[in-house]
Design a protein around this motif. Structure first.
Motif, mmCIF file in Angstrom:
data_model
loop_
_atom_site.group_PDB
_atom_site.id
_atom_site.type_symbol
_atom_site.label_atom_id
_atom_site.label_comp_id
_atom_site.label_asym_id
_atom_site.label_seq_id
_atom_site.Cartn_x
_atom_site.Cartn_y
_atom_site.Cartn_z
ATOM 1 N N CYS A 62 1.296 -1.144 -0.040
ATOM 2 C CA CYS A 62 -0.110 -0.194 -0.267
ATOM 3 C C CYS A 62 1.068 1.126 -0.369
ATOM 4 C CB CYS A 62 -1.355 -0.253 1.426
ATOM 5 S SG CYS A 62 -1.795 1.276 1.073
ATOM 6 N N SER A 121 0.496 3.984 1.615
ATOM 7 C CA SER A 121 1.599 3.738 3.505
ATOM 8 C C SER A 121 2.416 2.810 3.849
ATOM 9 C CB SER A 121 -0.215 3.337 4.597
ATOM 10 O OG SER A 121 -1.614 4.244 3.514
ATOM 11 N N HIS A 128 0.243 -4.299 5.442
ATOM 12 C CA HIS A 128 -0.507 -4.324 6.438
ATOM 13 C C HIS A 128 -1.854 -4.673 5.556
ATOM 14 C CE1 HIS A 128 -0.485 -0.178 4.745
ATOM 15 N NE2 HIS A 128 -2.105 -0.580 4.578
ATOM 16 N N GLU A 129 -1.776 -5.843 4.490
ATOM 17 C CA GLU A 129 -2.454 -6.301 3.796
ATOM 18 C C GLU A 129 -2.612 -7.682 3.711
ATOM 19 O OE1 GLU A 129 -3.351 -4.225 0.174
ATOM 20 O OE2 GLU A 129 -4.202 -2.346 1.054
ATOM 21 N N CYS A 166 -7.312 -2.914 3.358
ATOM 22 C CA CYS A 166 -6.799 -1.196 3.724
ATOM 23 C C CYS A 166 -7.612 -0.690 2.179
ATOM 24 C CB CYS A 166 -5.073 -1.076 3.437
ATOM 25 S SG CYS A 166 -4.850 0.456 3.603
ATOM 26 N N ARG A 174 -2.505 -2.905 -8.612
ATOM 27 C CA ARG A 174 -1.604 -3.003 -6.980
ATOM 28 C C ARG A 174 -1.355 -3.724 -6.703
ATOM 29 N NH1 ARG A 174 -3.943 -0.193 -2.983
ATOM 30 N NH2 ARG A 174 -3.185 -0.237 -0.537
HETATM 31 ZN ZN LIG Z 1 -3.014 0.652 3.642
#
Ligand SMILES: [Zn+2]
Ligand SMILES: [Zn+2]
Length: 368
Positions: free
Chosen positions: A54, A56, A80-81, A169, A362
């Protein structure tokens, strides 16, 4: 589901591979062999197979996010995914909602306390005592990760892991912002930045999942993507100025304006235009995090806010319930991210591509 995912191996190695930020502040990751931890009370050990990458994560690695209170430490594992299988239960997790072999997800909020004011209001995504996956708490760019048994997300059986990962996310963030817009089925909603990472999901979820009528606003090059995602109308920001863009939105919406605007871009300009797109009682939802100099939302004149009863809301990620709902939509084929699978070793290259703005869709890392 791939056959390899159904065969749970309960043999847990002493060590596993992890991608760490070896030089926070710059784009650099390094593969390391680290000790596989034992799950403590209330935790489970997840054998991760996939993790989305991501924007982030890049902010955390580069220390470029003004919102984060402390600089990232060298050796931090990002991500975080994450999707994987529960392979070991910590003490006290035996009778919880997940069992050995369940496929689960690990989100940006790795842990929420369940007891603070936001948690008690069902807003666990902004828990005061949150732990963030990939920032001080070990993230999902690794083969094994610990997670609280009561905060991992069960993944629907029909959904492939690479399609589930971005929902944890980007998907839930888009969906939660649309829910906070209070727009009802049949009403018009403008998505600013409709062709971007969050925007293209918001268009799909809004149009197909929530029966909203979507007007996408973005650069002309994104028109076909935005329309394929379900937007009824597309407006090329390069063909309008602020005044003519607002007029065009009034025309499309039968003279009233839109019920909501969801700003998914990092552009201060998009925020300054947004209030002029709204009809009476309309809601502006802020979800895209502006980059660079921080500016207030222009045109938020009290007289207009009062006279038209407008609302401005912020939206961070969503809560646990919204994650389950958006995963269900993904399992039913309502929302799909354009994904590309990469090996975990290629993470630095992936971040470079992201930083140069060349990334299409992504990237999901295959961690096996
Ligand atoms: Zn994210
Ligand atoms: Zn809390």
């Amino acid at each position: 589901m791939a056959a390899s995912e159904t065969q749970v191996s309960f043999e847990i190695p002493k060590k596993h591979k992890a991608m760490v930020y070896d030089k926070p502040g710059s784009i650099s990751t390094k593969i390391e062999e680290i000790e596989t931890p034992e799950p403590g009370p209330g935790d489970v050990l997840v054998k991760l197979t996939h993790s989305g990458v991501c924007h982030s994560d890049m902010g955390v690695m580069e220390n470029s996010w003004v919102l984060l209170p402390f600089p990232t430490q060298a050796g931090q594992i990002g991500g975080h995914e994450g999707i994987g299988l529960v392979v070991k239960l910590g003490p006290g997790s035996e009778h919880g909602r997940v069992k050995l072999g369940d496929r689960v997800g690990i989100k940006w909020i790795a842990y929420a306390c369940g007891a603070c004011l936001p948690c008690l209001e069902g807003k666990d995504g902004v828990c005061f005592n949150q732990k963030i996956s990939g920032y001080y708490y070990p993230g999902t760019f690794q083969q094994y990760a610990l997670a609280p048994a009561n905060y991992v997300t069960p993944i629907p059986e029909d959904l492939k892991s690479e399609d589930a990962a971005p929902m944890l996310c980007a998907g839930v963030t888009s969906y939660s912002a649309l829910r906070k817009s209070s727009a009802k089925s049949g009403q018009w909603v403008v998505i600013a930045g409709a062709g971007g990472g969050l925007g293209h999901l918001a268009v799909q979820i809004g149009s197909r999942g929530m029966a909203l009528r979507i007007i996408g606003v973005d650069h002309g090059s994104k028109e076909s993507l935005v329309k394929e995602c379900g937007a009824e109308a597309f407006l090329d920001i390069n063909k309008f100025d602020d005044t003519t863009l607002a007029e065009e939105i009034k025309n499309i919406t039968g003279g009233l304006g839109a019920s909501a605007v969801v700003v998914c871009t990092a552009s201060n300009g998009a925020y300054s235009q947004a209030l002029s797109f709204l009809r009476f009682g309309g809601t502006l939802v802020c979800v895209g995090m502006p980059e660079g100099e921080s500016k207030p939302i222009a045109n938020a004149y009290p007289a207009a806010m009062v006279g038209q009863e407008l609302t401005i809301k912020g939206s961070a990620v969503g809560n646990q319930r919204e994650v389950l709902e958006v995963l269900d939509m993904a399992a039913r084929g309502i929302v799909k991210t354009r994904t590309r699978i990469e090996k975990m070793e290629n993470l630095t290259e992936v971040f470079k591509e992201m930083s140069e703005g060349k990334m299409q869709g992504r990237v999901v890392l295959d961690l096996r």
